[in-house]
Design a protein around this motif. Structure first.
Motif, PDB file in Angstrom:
ATOM      1  N   ARG A  93      18.961  36.218 -13.865  1.00  0.00           N
ATOM      2  CA  ARG A  93      19.685  35.761 -12.674  1.00  0.00           C
ATOM      3  C   ARG A  93      20.467  34.505 -13.020  1.00  0.00           C
ATOM      4  N   ARG A 101      19.566  44.577  -8.842  1.00  0.00           N
ATOM      5  CA  ARG A 101      20.259  43.589  -8.023  1.00  0.00           C
ATOM      6  C   ARG A 101      19.245  42.922  -7.105  1.00  0.00           C
ATOM      7  N   THR A 102      19.725  41.997  -6.266  1.00  0.00           N
ATOM      8  CA  THR A 102      18.820  41.344  -5.331  1.00  0.00           C
ATOM      9  C   THR A 102      18.706  42.097  -4.017  1.00  0.00           C
ATOM     10  N   GLU A 103      19.660  42.962  -3.714  1.00  0.00           N
ATOM     11  CA  GLU A 103      19.583  43.783  -2.502  1.00  0.00           C
ATOM     12  C   GLU A 103      20.556  44.942  -2.642  1.00  0.00           C
ATOM     13  N   MET A 104      20.584  45.809  -1.642  1.00  0.00           N
ATOM     14  CA  MET A 104      21.449  46.986  -1.649  1.00  0.00           C
ATOM     15  C   MET A 104      21.278  47.775  -2.938  1.00  0.00           C
ATOM     16  N   VAL A 161      26.198  41.953  -5.898  1.00  0.00           N
ATOM     17  CA  VAL A 161      26.404  41.731  -4.468  1.00  0.00           C
ATOM     18  C   VAL A 161      26.288  40.223  -4.239  1.00  0.00           C
ATOM     19  N   MET A 168      27.870  46.614  -9.456  1.00  0.00           N
ATOM     20  CA  MET A 168      28.578  45.342  -9.369  1.00  0.00           C
ATOM     21  C   MET A 168      27.654  44.375  -8.629  1.00  0.00           C
ATOM     22  N   SER A 190      24.275  38.213  -2.848  1.00  0.00           N
ATOM     23  CA  SER A 190      23.028  37.497  -3.113  1.00  0.00           C
ATOM     24  C   SER A 190      22.687  37.455  -4.601  1.00  0.00           C
ATOM     25  N   ASP A 191      23.449  38.150  -5.420  1.00  0.00           N
ATOM     26  CA  ASP A 191      23.198  38.113  -6.871  1.00  0.00           C
ATOM     27  C   ASP A 191      23.828  36.902  -7.536  1.00  0.00           C
TER      28      ASP A 191
END
Ligand SMILES: Cc1cc2nc3c(=O)[nH]c(=O)nc-3n(C[C@H](O)[C@H](O)[C@H](O)COP(=O)(O)OP(=O)(O)OC[C@H]3O[C@@H](n4cnc5c(N)ncnc54)[C@H](O)[C@@H]3O)c2cc1C
Lengths: 289, 752
Positions: free
Chosen positions: B625, A188-191, B684, B682, B686-687
């Motif tokens: 992305r 993912r991009t974060e978390m 988020v 799942m 920013s995705d």
């Protein structure tokens, strides 16, 4: 329900003696972003919690000059980010620390906690290993100083002995033309949690690498200092061959597992890819320093 | 009606539940407490597949603080040979899913439940329950479950005369499939797999239940249907529906999975045995392990076309996972995959495959995204091979009004082409795309379409004029996606009053008439229909009252801007009477003003959607992305545009997760290895990019407000659209989801 004692000593000596006296039944609390999660899930059940955030030495940031800094182990990522001098001196370390969690987590999470939680995927650790940071430890038998990479012993285990607390992290002075960078791969991009994380610290002179250190995370039971990768870079202009040799050294250093977060094949490949990208960023930054 | 110059319909009014939700006041399932309440806990199977030989609860019962224990024998027995249906759910399976009976069928399957003075004691008691299991070999994946030597889950399931894990089939056909393929100039056949994905609602299942000494039961829980909660609880516990009051809490997401019960019947029996109110709250771990995901699938789709792109034959074989008990949504892929197209020869077959994982539950357009992934990928490949624009190909083959749909009825309006056109004309589709923006980075664009049935069904509404001349509307459907706001718009419009004077609430099972589930994209359709009808009757009543006051004929009164006005010859003879005036005189003029309308609504025509997406692939890391996403859909009439856009955007985001990152991982013992939001990935915020919803409003002629269902169609195209975009970027077809980084890297290293 079992009761939990909460202590908030104001000196390291007090903290150490309380910690030693509890003989294993106590846990150190810095930001708590690992500890409290582990307690809620039932993995850890400490009888005593020793909060170290009230101890001045643990939350201080000292500029020692020449790019050297001493950072208290419990300084939060958000506080460190506001220190202009540190950001300029150690951008790679700072970006690694600031990658931990989210805004909310940053308000609490500390580099000391990240190191002592001893996850091979801890984000700040490869950057601190690359930085060559020294860890100041105090315990019932006094103080000692060891390199960052000597702290983790395996997933969730450290080399700290009973009663020992990490007090601070000291980042060394570096010559002009030095900088560092940290990159991690997350789906993912974060978390998310690093599938591979890599810190590269370079000193450049006339476009040639004079000194290098590489820290590699999430590919072995502990974060690794990859000396062979550093060697492959030193003396080069970071040409493709040098980068490929360093990437190969990183791949060779990998000893990962197949797990839900990544396969052996994938992690190994990514370690090489990230070495090249991270080295390029560190070199570009060093050029401006 | 359907007047686009409406004052309230079609406006972005403030949502009635908004303030409570952002200030933390909203009461969700787990927020209810009662005096004397105790805590329930579920003991779950540690095995993926095991026969339950015996359960000894004596040690647990002896633990101080334990108030009640239940096992399957405390529930109503549903013999295996006699089906008892409630809607699409068979109570034989529902009962066995709520509490394992003969066998534990997945890791996490409930086998017993305890109620005790607190959660710790309840947990300790669970650990003291001795279950004697005979552990059996397990099968998780479809491929393993349909092997000839697979462990058989149910000895009463037979397929083609042999014991099997194929618990059911569904076949739809038209024309002559062999003849169709013989006429084709090009045929493409591919096999696809998708992984089960969880609905991922933030609110875990929870309930508080009181079984009083007089036998009356009150249930507080969130669900997609309080009437479903009441009916299933009644069936599983034997308590009559008239004695069960199911009160809907605010719901923190359901997406289909809260159309069945897990906890309520268990809590009722624990409360009955203990005489105390009982609360049970699932952990996230419980939710991921034991509540319904959408099925995984194994699908083969073969499509034949003429050189000019005309489709002549389509064949689909869809194996869907049911989980431990029968009941996967076969009608999704079997009926929807080819439905938008006029294809003369179709053979579409579905197989319901049981395996040792949690029983699947509905998830937005159940089964349709799977089928669309397969069919729309194959169509993309055919278009490419024929050198035809993929959108042109869809237009050429669109079903037409009056055509007989593969699933039975004849189509009314078909608004598929309009969605394709919206994308064709949109700047996104025309924008240049730099396919090689940087070394190691590739970009691509893909399109796909989707079809979903939509539904109507039972709905009840009560519209009451308060004594001070305002309006309270009670409907019977839980508000999952903004139905209260939409209904408030409709009622304010039809009564001609300020929106703020209308308060819409959700009734409980004993205060409003039967209303079917919030699901199937039905609620706004159905409740706007009954609300319209109720408002018309209220307006008639108001005109009648005014006529009485003025002593003229009711026909000589008109209702305008919230007021009765004398009309025709009487125009101007009397001062207008407002809603407030009429409410004040209500009692003198015949009593309270209001109306209850209950209907089995029909006319919910299907939904069509076409999506366009740009992706960027980091080739060395395998990361995909989504850069830009545009989703066009015919929504009939957007009663509340903000909520319509929200539905479309939400469907797309869930589709992105399904395509790129979400999957269940099992260890070798058949235990879910990623039952957390950290490792069940799942997307988020920013995705995902801002998703542009192209809301096409072609009023549905069968609905008084023009409404067409919205919530499900948007999750149908994304899987294929993204896979087609990734193909455009990389030149490689992905037939297996998710396209997660390790799999993309692996695929790039493959030869073809
Ligand atoms: C939502 C969320 C997201 C996260 N994302 C990331 C991420 O992206 N990357 C990442 O690396 N981590 C992540 N974490 C984990 C965690 O935030 C980090 O490891 C953080 O750095 C821990 O710091 P802390 O101060 O909160 O440690 P604490 O939880 O207080 O302590 C961690 C451990 O170290 C011990 N300890 C702490 N300080 C000392 C000390 N001075 N001496 C001896 N022992 C000590 C504690 O007893 C405990 O065992 C995330 C956590 C959460 C909840």
């Amino acid at each position: 329900m079992t009761d939990i004692r909460y202590l908030a000593p104001t000196t390291v000596d007090e903290a150490v003696s309380a910690f030693a006296a509890a003989t294993g039944a106590a846990s150190i609390l810095a930001g708590g972003t690992d500890l409290l999660v582990q307690m809620r899930s039932g993995v850890r059940k400490p009888g005593t919690i020793i909060d170290i955030k009230k101890i001045p030495a643990l939350t201080a940031i000292e500029d020692l000059g020449g790019g050297a800094f001493r950072v208290g182990a419990a300084v939060s990522g958000a506080v460190l980010a506001e220190h202009k001098g540190f950001a300029k001196a150690w951008p790679g370390v700072l970006e690694a620390i600031n990658l931990i969690g989210s805004k909310q987590v940053q308000g609490r999470a500390s580099p000391g906690g990240n190191l002592c939680n001893s996850s091979p995927a801890g984000d700040s650790v490869p950057a601190m290993v690359a930085a060559g940071a020294l860890v100041t430890i105090q315990g019932p038998n006094g103080k000692r100083e060891i390199p960052v990479e000597a702290v983790p012993a395996g997933p969730g285990r450290t080399t700290l002995t009973p009663g020992e607390i990490v007090v601070s992290l000291t980042f060394p002075a570096r010559p002009a033309g030095s900088s560092d960078a940290y990159l991690r791969m997350i789906p993912r991009t974060e978390m998310d949690i690093a599938v591979v994380g890599i810190g590269v610290n370079l000193t450049m002179e006339g476009g040639v690498v004079k000194a290098a250190r590489v820290g590699l995370g999430a590919v072995a039971p502990t974060v690794l200092l990859v000396e062979a990768a550093a060697k492959a870079l030193i003396g080069t202009k970071l040409d493709d061959a040098a980068l490929e040799a360093a990437a190969a050294a990183c791949r060779a250093a990998c000893n990962p597992i197949n797990d839900k977060r990544g396969t052996i094949v994938y992690r190994t490949k990514v370690a090489g890819v990230l070495l090249k990208r991270t080295a390029a960023i560190a070199a570009a930054r060093a050029g401006g320093n | 009606m359907n007047d686009m110059s409406n004052k309230w319909i079609g406006t972005r009014t403030i949502r009635p539940d908004g303030a409570d939700k952002v200030t933390g006041r909203a009461t969700y399932s787990a927020d209810n407490t009662m005096p004397g309440m105790i805590w329930g806990k579920i003991l779950r199977s540690p095995h993926a597949h095991a026969r339950i030989k015996s359960i000894d609860t004596s040690k647990a019962e002896a633990l101080p603080g334990v108030k009640a224990i239940v096992t399957a024998k405390d529930f109503v027995d549903f013999p295996l040979d006699k089906s008892v249906m409630l809607g699409i759910q068979d109570m034989r399976w529902m009962a066995r899913n709520v509490m394992a009976k003969e066998k534990a069928l997945f890791h996490g399957h409930p086998v017993a439940a305890v109620a005790a003075i607190n959660e710790q004691v309840a947990a300790e008691a669970c650990a003291l329950i001795a279950v004697d299991y005979e552990v059996l070999p397990h099968a998780i994946e479809i491929e393993d479950a349909i092997k000839p030597d697979a462990p058989i889950l149910h000895d009463w399931v037979q397929h083609e005369g042999k014991p099997s894990n194929i618990a059911g089939t569904m076949v739809l056909k038209t024309g002559d499939i062999e003849k169709g393929f013989a006429e084709a100039d090009i045929i493409v056949e591919r096999t696809f797999t998708t992984r089960p994905v969880h609905q991922g609602y933030i609110e875990p299942h929870a309930c508080t239940v009181s079984h009083a000494a007089d036998g009356r039961v009150t249930i507080w829980s969130s669900s997609q249907g309080q009437f479903m909660v009441r009916a299933m609880t009644a069936l599983l516990t034997g308590i009559p529906q008239s004695n069960i009051r199911a009160i809907p809490a605010e719901i923190g997401g359901g997406f289909g999975a809260k159309t069945i019960v897990y906890l309520e019947p268990v809590a009722v029996l624990l409360s009955k045995k203990s005489g105390r109110p009982v609360k049970i709250v699932m952990s996230r771990d419980d939710v991921q392990r034991a509540t319904g995901p959408a099925p995984g699938s194994l699908m083969t789709v073969k499509i034949g076309a003429k050189k000019d792109g005309t489709l002549v034959a389509a064949k689909g074989e869809f194996y869907l996972q049911a989980g431990g008990l029968p009941g996967s949504p076969l009608r999704g892929p079997v009926g929807c995959s080819f439905a938008a197209y006029a294809i003369p020869n179709i053979l579409s077959t579905g197989y319901d495959v049981v395996s040792n994982r949690s029983k699947v539950a509905a998830y937005r357009a159940p089964g349709a995204p799977h089928g669309a992934f397969a069919a729309e990928s194959v169509l993309d490949e055919i278009a490419e091979k024929l050198g035809i624009d993929p959108l042109d190909m869809r237009v050429r083959n669109s079903a037409k009004p009056g055509d007989k749909a593969i699933y039975g009825p004849n189509f009314g309006d078909v608004t598929f082409i309009e969605t394709v056109d919206a994308i064709r004309k949109h700047p996104h589709y025309k924008a240049p795309l730099d396919k090689n923006p940087r070394p190691g980075v590739k970009r691509g664009r893909g399109v796909a379409s989707g079809f979903w049935y939509n539904a109507g069904g039972e709905s009840s509404v009560q519209v009451n004029i308060t004594e001070d001349g305002n309006v309270v509307v009670t409907t019977g459907h839980p508000d999952v996606g903004g139905s209260r706001a939409s209904i408030a718009n409709v009622v304010a419009e039809l009564l001609g009053i300020e929106h703020g004077r209308v308060n819409v609430i959700i009734g409980d099972t004993q205060t409003i008439g039967f209303s079917n589930l919030t699901g199937g994209s039905r609620v706004t359709f159905a409740s706007a229909m009954v609300a319209t009808s109720a408002c018309e009757k209220v307006v008639a009543q108001l005109k009648d009252r005014a006529a009485k006051i003025w002593k003229i004929e009711a026909e000589a009164v008109k209702w305008e801007d919230g007021m009765a006005l004398p009309a025709g010859d009487n125009a101007g003879k009397f001062p207008p009477l407002s809603l407030k005036d009429l409410a004040a005189k209500a009692n003198e003029m015949g009593g309270p003003i209001g109306n209850q309308t209950q209907l089995n609504t029909t006319g919910a025509d299907p939904g069509f959607a076409t999506h366009c997406v740009d992706v960027e692939v980091d080739v060395d890391l395998g990361i995909v992305r989504v850069l830009r996403y545009t989703a066009a859909q015919d929504v009939g009439r957007a009663l509340h545009p903000g909520y319509v856009e929200g539905q479309i955007q939400g469907g797309v985001v869930q589709g992105i997760g399904w395509a790129l990152s979400e999957e269940y991982l099992y260890d070798k013992n058949g235990k879910v290895d990623n039952a957390t939001f950290l490792d069940y990935r799942m997307p988020v915020c920013s995705d995902v990019p801002m998703i542009e919803a192209l809301v096409i409003e072609i009023p549905n002629s069968k609905h008084p407000q023009g409404v067409r269902g919205v919530g499900e169609a948007p999750i149908v195209p994304p899987l294929a659209a993204i896979a087609n975009a990734v193909y455009d970027a990389l030149g490689k077809r992905f037939t297996a989801l998710p396209m997660s980084p390790p799999k993309v890297v692996e695929r790039l290293e493959q030869a073809d």
